[in-house]
Design an enzyme around this catalytic site. Structure first.
Site, PDB file in Angstrom:
ATOM      1  N   SER A 163       0.822  -1.203   0.000  1.00 30.10           N
ATOM      2  CA  SER A 163       0.000   0.000   0.000  1.00 30.10           C
ATOM      3  C   SER A 163       0.855   1.252   0.000  1.00 30.10           C
ATOM      4  CB  SER A 163      -0.932   0.008   1.207  1.00 30.10           C
ATOM      5  OG  SER A 163      -0.236   0.531   2.323  1.00 30.10           O
ATOM      6  N   LYS A 164       0.189   2.354  -0.320  1.00 28.12           N
ATOM      7  CA  LYS A 164       0.851   3.649  -0.448  1.00 28.12           C
ATOM      8  C   LYS A 164       1.442   4.140   0.864  1.00 28.12           C
ATOM      9  CE  LYS A 164      -2.336   5.988  -2.911  1.00 28.12           C
ATOM     10  NZ  LYS A 164      -3.091   6.990  -3.580  1.00 28.12           N
ATOM     11  N   ARG A 165       0.904   3.631   1.980  1.00 29.64           N
ATOM     12  CA  ARG A 165       1.372   4.126   3.280  1.00 29.64           C
ATOM     13  C   ARG A 165       2.869   3.903   3.467  1.00 29.64           C
ATOM     14  NH1 ARG A 165      -0.420   0.899   6.936  1.00 29.64           N
ATOM     15  NH2 ARG A 165      -1.365  -0.407   5.338  1.00 29.64           N
TER      16      ARG A 165
END
Ligand code: GLU
Length: 497
Positions: A268-270
């Site tokens: 994920s982008k996190r």
């Protein structure tokens, strides 16, 4: 051609990457594209790009353009699909955009309706939900068989002529049987037919659903192997049912395991960049991205790690694609990028970093000897292209300024004398440039002349060269600087005393 990978009914390896243009190209998607390309090229087959844009609300032209740009950047060139420049169809099985194939899907739906394998269904979503709940409460199968499944086509058409709207559903087999899939990555997968109720092929507005388009296109485009993400495995039962209803030869399927973050969650982008576009902007090389992505779920037979696209094509076989989820190790990606970067000739490295230096607004010498020499000096410190900005910044005269940290040096009593001696000795230097040895010699001379050493000696000289008492290694920088620029900087530093 290694014909052993083909099953009966297919004469050539033909695979496809079929993105939905609803956002950026995720590295997970790019990995699917890459595996398809490697497999196609290893088997002298064709790699097709198909655009799955029937979700009109979410598909955008902008996303399509971005995806094409990213695939081009990666060098994952397709044999058939939208032309990368004009977007016009390229190849004999077009159109390659699903939104331009609606009449094809309609024809297949009509055939299934005429053969009684599909039917118009007038159940509303609310009615369907009530039926589902009833079935659940009774502890029975979890799918709904529509009450309209046996209505004659003529009766259904009459109802529609009277203004009622209907979806088209596939009449799923009501006998209990298993659909067996031999997934070439995951092995045998069994789907009991009662997992699925009569499912929608065309919505009430006539738009076809993904599973329907996908099967029709894979069949008509003569796709021999479907190599796609694991998340599509549950769709495969519906797709097998459509193949069966149409009596079409089923391609071989392989579902690639998820790409995971280091905490083993879906990437994920996190945790950092996930779009190819962002990796490009961060200064990753396509060759390194491809190398890294190939090893997300595949390994080289000799466990080689640094591989060119050609080496990957030569070695790529499906039996080395693993079923375990692949962890996206960002530290390893950086390392791999550094390996690919440093293996390039210096001229090529300069060409790669130049746009990043320009973008940062740096003014640097334009002669190619200097450029090549600077790359030779700095490349050992670069992992991604963007690293060049921090490395080259101290060499831009217009960026030289005395920074607040320099006050530490100015607070020291001997600074003025050291700066003056430094400037004088630089001015006396007989040539316009300095070697590392020249620099060290001048530093020693300043030491002898002023009697200063350690911090008292080094801090002022650093300030005179880079505007602050800590940071960059001077013996590396000075040989890349011009005498007049060193003098001008020393003058500025002296004026601050
Ligand atoms: N359009 C689907 C997606 O973007 C591709 C499905 C497939 O490869 O069958 O996930």
């Amino acid at each position: 051609m290694s014909s052993s990978v083909l099953t009966t009914g297919f004469s050539e390896v033909r695979v496809r990457f079929a993105p939905s243009p609803t956002g950026y190209l995720h590295v997970g998607g790019a990995r699917s594209a890459l595996f398809n390309l490697l497999f196609a090229k290893h088997n002298h087959g064709k790699f097709i790009l198909r655009i799955e844009d029937t979700d009109q609300a979410r598909s955008t032209e902008e996303s399509l353009q971005m995806m094409i740009q990213d695939l081009k950047w990666l060098g994952l060139n397709w044999d058939e699909g939208p032309n990368p420049e004009t977007l016009k169809d390229m190849g004999p099985y077009g159109p390659y955009k699903q939104s331009e194939r609606l009449d094809i899907y309609k024809k297949v739906a009509d055939q299934l309706l005429a053969e009684g394998k599909a039917f118009y269904c007038f159940m509303t979503d609310a009615e369907l939900e009530i039926e589902r709940e009833k079935i659940k409460a009774a502890g029975l199968h979890t799918h709904v068989l529509s009450p309209y499944r046996n209505m004659s086509l003529a009766d259904a058409q009459k109802k529609m002529a009277g203004g009622e709207s209907a979806v088209v559903r596939l009449k799923v087999p009501d006998d209990e049987k298993d659909y067996n899939l031999h997934d070439f990555i995951r092995g045998d997968v069994r789907f009991p037919s009662d997992m699925e109720g009569d499912f929608v092929l065309l919505r009430s507005d006539g738009m076809p659903v993904y599973n329907f388009c996908c099967v029709i296109d894979d069949h008509m485009m003569k796709i021999s192997h479907v190599l796609r993400a694991e998340e599509h495995l549950p769709n495969t039962l519906r797709q097998l049912m459509i193949y069966e209803a149409m009596n079409w030869t089923i391609p071989q399927f392989g579902h690639l395991s998820l790409v995971l973050d280091d905490d083993r969650q879906k990437l994920s982008k996190r945790k950092g960049a996930v779009s190819c576009d962002q990796f490009r902007l961060d200064g990753y090389l396509p060759a390194a991205m491809n190398n890294f992505m190939a090893l997300l779920g595949w390994s080289h037979p000799e466990e080689k790690e640094i591989l060119s696209l050609q080496e990957m094509i030569s070695a790529f076989t499906l039996n080395r694609v693993h079923v375990a989820g692949a962890v996206f190790d960002r530290v390893k990606l950086k390392w791999m990028n550094a390996q690919h970067l440093r293996a390039l000739p210096n001229e090529k490295i300069w060409k790669q970093i130049e746009p990043f230096l320009k973008e940062a607004g740096l003014n640097l010498p334009t002669d190619s000897d200097w450029q090549v020499r600077s790359v030779e000096t700095f490349k050992a410190y670069m992992e991604v292209l963007k690293d060049a900005v921090a490395l080259y910044s101290p060499l831009d005269d217009s960026k030289y300024e005395i920074l607040p940290e320099a006050s530490e040096a100015y607070a020291m009593e001997p600074t003025r004398a050291v700066l003056a001696a430094w400037k004088e000795l630089v001015e006396a230097h007989p040539t316009e440039t300095f070697t590392e040895a020249d620099f060290l010699k001048i530093q020693d001379e300043v030491k002898a002349k002023t009697g200063q050493k350690g911090k008292n000696l080094f801090f002022p000289i650093r300030v005179a060269l880079i505007g602050k008492p800590h940071g960059a290694e001077l013996k590396i920088l000075v040989p890349l600087m011009h005498k007049k620029s060193i003098i001008a900087r020393a003058q500025k530093a002296l004026e601050k005393c």
